[in-house]
Design an enzyme around this catalytic site. Sequence first.
Site, PDB file in Angstrom:
ATOM      1  N   PRO A 167      81.338  49.540  13.032  1.00 20.76           N
ATOM      2  CA  PRO A 167      82.289  48.598  12.581  1.00 20.76           C
ATOM      3  C   PRO A 167      82.651  47.316  13.402  1.00 20.76           C
ATOM      4  CG  PRO A 167      83.524  50.861  12.721  1.00 20.76           C
ATOM      5  CD  PRO A 167      82.106  50.677  13.290  1.00 20.76           C
ATOM      6  N   GLU A 168      82.359  46.148  12.661  1.00 22.11           N
ATOM      7  CA  GLU A 168      82.691  45.095  13.840  1.00 22.11           C
ATOM      8  C   GLU A 168      84.022  44.328  13.383  1.00 22.11           C
ATOM      9  OE1 GLU A 168      79.039  42.649  13.378  1.00 22.11           O
ATOM     10  OE2 GLU A 168      77.823  44.190  12.830  1.00 22.11           O
ATOM     11  N   LYS A 193      86.875  44.247  18.418  1.00 27.40           N
ATOM     12  CA  LYS A 193      86.618  45.444  17.525  1.00 27.40           C
ATOM     13  C   LYS A 193      87.614  46.438  17.772  1.00 27.40           C
ATOM     14  CE  LYS A 193      81.761  44.790  17.862  1.00 27.40           C
ATOM     15  NZ  LYS A 193      80.490  45.227  18.257  1.00 27.40           N
ATOM     16  N   ARG A 195      68.092  45.675  19.325  1.00 27.36           N
ATOM     17  CA  ARG A 195      68.753  45.953  17.991  1.00 27.36           C
ATOM     18  C   ARG A 195      67.592  45.589  17.121  1.00 27.36           C
ATOM     19  NH1 ARG A 195      74.083  46.789  18.133  1.00 27.36           N
ATOM     20  NH2 ARG A 195      73.785  47.708  16.331  1.00 27.36           N
TER      21      ARG A 195
END
Length: 275
Positions: A2-3, A59, A260
């Site tokens: 979750p961002e 976050k 990433r």
Amino acid sequence: MPELPEVETIRRQLAPVVEGRRIAEMEVLDQRWSAPALGVEVADAVRGRRIDRLDRRGKYLVWELSGDVHLVMHLRMTGNLLYADDARFARVRIRLDDGGAVVFADQRRFGTGVVLLGSDARDDYFASRLGVEPLSADFTADHIRELARGRRAPAKAFLLNQERIAGVGNIYADEALFIARIHPLRPIGTLRGKQFDELRAAVVEVLEAGIDARGATIDDFRHTDGASGAFQDRFLVHLRAGEPCARCGTTIKKIRAAGRGTYLCPRCQRAPRAA
Ligand SMILES: [Zn+2]
């Protein structure tokens, strides 16, 4: 993971049902969640307190409780907050004085919680972890230019660093760099002139679009009622390798940046010249 838009979505859904309520009881079912503090210590610190406000920093979700006590949560990889009595992978349960309950469910168990006594302790906690809030007035092109000055870090790594800009993760970094036409491997300190304005505008645009779509559900993220977000249907480049760029038709490519999987249009986002 979750961002910012996903955590903000949870905050907006949960705030109306928890603000003004009192915490009747909190059960930490998984001691790893609050370690090194014991679950009972956390529960003792929050029991009976009124939830004045549900806030967010980067976050992190921040429960502002009466008596200047702050319960700070991070969802990490697979954490979710559900407005429910129970859920699969429940690690923490908060019972409210009106009979409602909130469950922190987390399959991979990387999520965390901490109690901070006093707003100074809270501010110290965030000062060492988080940079500027991208949806605040402090997030300006000049601010980014200042953070970027002299830095060789690739643009993608720069955006993912929470100590500079809070809340941007893998999805929103890819989308923002595409909109701003900046290659993810471009050293951030080599951006010129209005590229900083374009980057600022793109970050704000994608975060607001993410919030508007109530977050992106790729695998684990869920709303507080278990429903999915919709932003994954609006990705321009993220997870779209092999598909045509919406702007120029060139095939979207996947590379690695900042460790990433990273998606870009090789025509809209020109590769930096080799040093
Ligand atoms: Zn393109």
